[in-house]
Design a protein around this motif. Structure first.
Motif, PDB file in Angstrom:
ATOM      1  N   ILE A 136       0.836  -1.206   0.000  1.00  0.00           N
ATOM      2  CA  ILE A 136       0.000   0.000   0.000  1.00  0.00           C
ATOM      3  C   ILE A 136       0.870   1.253   0.000  1.00  0.00           C
ATOM      4  O   ILE A 136       0.635   2.197  -0.760  1.00  0.00           O
ATOM      5  CB  ILE A 136      -0.945  -0.006   1.211  1.00  0.00           C
ATOM      6  CG1 ILE A 136      -1.889  -1.207   1.133  1.00  0.00           C
ATOM      7  CG2 ILE A 136      -1.744   1.292   1.283  1.00  0.00           C
ATOM      8  CD1 ILE A 136      -2.742  -1.396   2.366  1.00  0.00           C
ATOM      9  N   SER A 137       1.890   1.263   0.842  1.00  0.00           N
ATOM     10  CA  SER A 137       2.783   2.423   0.913  1.00  0.00           C
ATOM     11  C   SER A 137       3.537   2.613  -0.392  1.00  0.00           C
ATOM     12  O   SER A 137       3.713   3.750  -0.858  1.00  0.00           O
ATOM     13  CB  SER A 137       3.780   2.255   2.073  1.00  0.00           C
ATOM     14  OG  SER A 137       3.101   2.139   3.301  1.00  0.00           O
ATOM     15  N   LEU A 138       3.966   1.511  -1.009  1.00  0.00           N
ATOM     16  CA  LEU A 138       4.676   1.598  -2.292  1.00  0.00           C
ATOM     17  C   LEU A 138       3.753   2.156  -3.373  1.00  0.00           C
ATOM     18  O   LEU A 138       4.178   2.979  -4.196  1.00  0.00           O
ATOM     19  CB  LEU A 138       5.198   0.221  -2.701  1.00  0.00           C
ATOM     20  CG  LEU A 138       5.926   0.148  -4.054  1.00  0.00           C
ATOM     21  CD1 LEU A 138       7.169   1.036  -4.032  1.00  0.00           C
ATOM     22  CD2 LEU A 138       6.303  -1.294  -4.386  1.00  0.00           C
ATOM     23  N   THR A 139       2.487   1.737  -3.359  1.00  0.00           N
ATOM     24  CA  THR A 139       1.530   2.250  -4.339  1.00  0.00           C
ATOM     25  C   THR A 139       1.333   3.748  -4.181  1.00  0.00           C
ATOM     26  O   THR A 139       1.312   4.489  -5.172  1.00  0.00           O
ATOM     27  CB  THR A 139       0.179   1.521  -4.186  1.00  0.00           C
ATOM     28  OG1 THR A 139       0.378   0.113  -4.326  1.00  0.00           O
ATOM     29  CG2 THR A 139      -0.802   2.001  -5.250  1.00  0.00           C
ATOM     30  N   PHE A 140       1.206   4.209  -2.941  1.00  0.00           N
ATOM     31  CA  PHE A 140       1.082   5.645  -2.683  1.00  0.00           C
ATOM     32  C   PHE A 140       2.314   6.392  -3.179  1.00  0.00           C
ATOM     33  O   PHE A 140       2.210   7.464  -3.800  1.00  0.00           O
ATOM     34  CB  PHE A 140       0.901   5.902  -1.187  1.00  0.00           C
ATOM     35  CG  PHE A 140      -0.528   5.958  -0.756  1.00  0.00           C
ATOM     36  CD1 PHE A 140      -1.343   7.016  -1.135  1.00  0.00           C
ATOM     37  CD2 PHE A 140      -1.078   4.966   0.037  1.00  0.00           C
ATOM     38  CE1 PHE A 140      -2.673   7.076  -0.734  1.00  0.00           C
ATOM     39  CE2 PHE A 140      -2.404   5.023   0.434  1.00  0.00           C
ATOM     40  CZ  PHE A 140      -3.200   6.070   0.049  1.00  0.00           C
ATOM     41  N   SER A 141       3.495   5.848  -2.909  1.00  0.00           N
ATOM     42  CA  SER A 141       4.742   6.518  -3.301  1.00  0.00           C
ATOM     43  C   SER A 141       4.865   6.607  -4.817  1.00  0.00           C
ATOM     44  O   SER A 141       5.274   7.653  -5.355  1.00  0.00           O
ATOM     45  CB  SER A 141       5.943   5.769  -2.713  1.00  0.00           C
ATOM     46  OG  SER A 141       5.877   5.731  -1.297  1.00  0.00           O
ATOM     47  N   LEU A 142       4.511   5.540  -5.524  1.00  0.00           N
ATOM     48  CA  LEU A 142       4.575   5.560  -6.988  1.00  0.00           C
ATOM     49  C   LEU A 142       3.574   6.559  -7.566  1.00  0.00           C
ATOM     50  O   LEU A 142       3.872   7.257  -8.545  1.00  0.00           O
ATOM     51  CB  LEU A 142       4.309   4.154  -7.547  1.00  0.00           C
ATOM     52  CG  LEU A 142       5.385   3.104  -7.265  1.00  0.00           C
ATOM     53  CD1 LEU A 142       4.940   1.738  -7.772  1.00  0.00           C
ATOM     54  CD2 LEU A 142       6.709   3.506  -7.920  1.00  0.00           C
ATOM     55  N   LEU A 143       2.398   6.622  -6.943  1.00  0.00           N
ATOM     56  CA  LEU A 143       1.393   7.584  -7.399  1.00  0.00           C
ATOM     57  C   LEU A 143       1.894   9.017  -7.211  1.00  0.00           C
ATOM     58  O   LEU A 143       1.742   9.856  -8.117  1.00  0.00           O
ATOM     59  CB  LEU A 143       0.095   7.375  -6.624  1.00  0.00           C
ATOM     60  CG  LEU A 143      -1.061   8.339  -6.962  1.00  0.00           C
ATOM     61  CD1 LEU A 143      -1.442   8.213  -8.424  1.00  0.00           C
ATOM     62  CD2 LEU A 143      -2.263   8.071  -6.060  1.00  0.00           C
ATOM     63  N   MET A 144       2.498   9.303  -6.067  1.00  0.00           N
ATOM     64  CA  MET A 144       3.035  10.638  -5.824  1.00  0.00           C
ATOM     65  C   MET A 144       4.159  10.960  -6.806  1.00  0.00           C
ATOM     66  O   MET A 144       4.252  12.088  -7.312  1.00  0.00           O
ATOM     67  CB  MET A 144       3.535  10.744  -4.386  1.00  0.00           C
ATOM     68  CG  MET A 144       2.425  10.768  -3.348  1.00  0.00           C
ATOM     69  SD  MET A 144       3.020  11.112  -1.676  1.00  0.00           S
ATOM     70  CE  MET A 144       3.977   9.628  -1.341  1.00  0.00           C
ATOM     71  N   ALA A 145       5.014   9.986  -7.084  1.00  0.00           N
ATOM     72  CA  ALA A 145       6.107  10.208  -8.038  1.00  0.00           C
ATOM     73  C   ALA A 145       5.566  10.526  -9.426  1.00  0.00           C
ATOM     74  O   ALA A 145       6.088  11.394 -10.135  1.00  0.00           O
ATOM     75  CB  ALA A 145       7.014   8.976  -8.078  1.00  0.00           C
TER      76      ALA A 145
END
Length: 404
Positions: free
Chosen positions: A118-127
């Motif tokens: 979940i955290s990785l998905t959020f980070s990729l979305l922000m990037a």
């Protein structure tokens, strides 16, 4: 590089969503217990004060961002330290926010999904959003904010209708005095979420008259008295901030390093008259060699563009006009690129364009001779700019209204 402008309404929606953010998830003012509503009320007024203070700072040098303001007021060394602390602070804040949302989703919505995913998905979305730019983020915020506000309005209505709102729960009011409410307001709410709005002072500058721009009639003018502008490119040497490139310099940098996607360039065609070209394709090839200890850099740039607007008294139905505009565009772009290169050689004495890497790849034996003193050698480099502009078609549907 495209100039990124956002409207006042988009800036407002960004501020609203930024303030809501994780505050909706973790809650605010709970330390004041029954008097949380008093702490939030006081914190809101303190938040207005913080926002006004940030506005006051930016209005002192309205064309500069926060880092440039610090450098002007307290000097470069102190600014470097404050900039480092600023970056560390927001890295920490961003990590905490991602963790908060990750825990919420993992516990309430997707309990079988690892929080790391979940955290990785959020980070990729922000990037991805950062890659698209602030304008895309602002437009997205503008579109979704009405739905967010509608959700909160409906939530409030349904809470009252359901009978789950009990006003007697706020009693006793101030049973422990004003201290818990004031402590919560000053120690917590003034920093979270209102204090975090300082992030906007780094990217935003004001173009025009800030006082006239504060008037609501500012947005009724064809050309507003003040605009919120996001531009400039920071220049670092290792971990030290050396300065900033303005919008035009940042655009020239992107052309040289072959990373420009699209942009608009104004080209003079007479006294106080210009025509604009919209570059939609640009390709740069860099060759480098060392001749008698002096680097010789050759830039071969090919661009495709179309005419985007003009004030010139030229006939757009004539092919000679396009040949003329192509030559003027080439001269203007060449001048712009050479100015940025000279600025880096003479003022900052830094090779931000990767010319040293090009020499390393193409003439390694000679590069070894100057490897340890490349920044000094770069100052004497000879850079040849060969640029060709092809105007494929006109973006203008009719002849210039200036023609009689």
């Amino acid at each position: 590089m495209q100039k990124e402008n956002i409207s006042l309404s988009q800036l407002l929606t960004l501020l609203i969503n930024f303030l809501l953010g994780s505050a909706v998830v973790v809650g605010v003012g709970t330390e004041a217990k029954n008097d949380a509503w008093i702490a939030i009320f006081l914190g809101g007024w303190l938040g207005f004060g913080v926002l006004y203070f940030y506005h006051f700072l930016m209005s002192r040098l309205d064309t500069e961002n926060l880092f440039q303001l610090f450098e002007y007021c307290i000097g470069r060394k102190a600014t470097i330290l404050l900039s480092f602390l600023y970056v560390i602070y927001f890295l920490y804040i961003s990590s905490v926010v991602v963790r908060d949302f990750g825990e919420l989703i993992a516990s309430a919505i997707m309990p079988n999904t690892p929080i790391e995913i979940i955290s990785l998905t959020f980070s990729l979305l922000m990037a991805y959003v950062i890659y698209l730019g602030i304008e895309v983020l602002a437009r997205t915020s503008e579109i979704f904010t009405p739905y967010v506000l509608l959700f909160f309005i409906l939530l409030t209505i349904f809470l009252f209708v359901s009978g789950n709102v009990h006003f007697h729960q706020i009693q006793p009011i101030l049973c422990e005095g004003w201290k818990p409410a004031l402590k919560t307001s000053f120690k917590l709410l003034i920093f979270f979420p209102y204090g975090e709005m300082i992030v906007f002072t780094v990217s935003l500058t004001i173009k025009g008259d800030p006082e006239k721009g504060g008037n609501v009639n500012n947005m009724n003018d064809v050309t507003p008295k003040a605009l919120v502008v996001l531009d400039s490119l920071a220049i670092f040497k290792k971990d030290r901030l050396k300065g900033f490139l303005p919008l035009s310099g940042a655009r020239n940098y992107l052309i040289i390093v072959d990373k420009l996607k699209k942009t608009v360039v104004s080209v003079p065609c007479g006294k106080n008259k210009y025509f604009g070209i919209r570059i939609y394709n640009s390709k740069t090839r860099t060759s480098a060699k060392l001749i008698k200890g002096i680097p010789v850099i050759n830039l071969k740039i090919r661009t495709e563009a179309y005419l985007d607007g003009m004030q010139c008294e030229d006939d757009l139905t004539s092919l000679d006009t396009y040949d003329k505009f192509e030559k003027k565009s080439e001269q203007q772009l060449k001048h712009n690129l050479e100015s940025t290169i000279n600025k880096m050689q003479n003022k900052y004495k830094l090779d931000i364009f990767g010319f040293g890497e090009a020499l390393y790849r193409q003439d390694y034996q000679n590069f070894k001779k100057v490897k340890n003193k490349w920044d000094q050698v770069f100052q004497h480099a000879i850079v040849h700019v060969d640029i060709k502009v092809q105007l494929r078609r006109s973006g203008i549907r009719t002849k210039s209204l200036i023609l009689k």
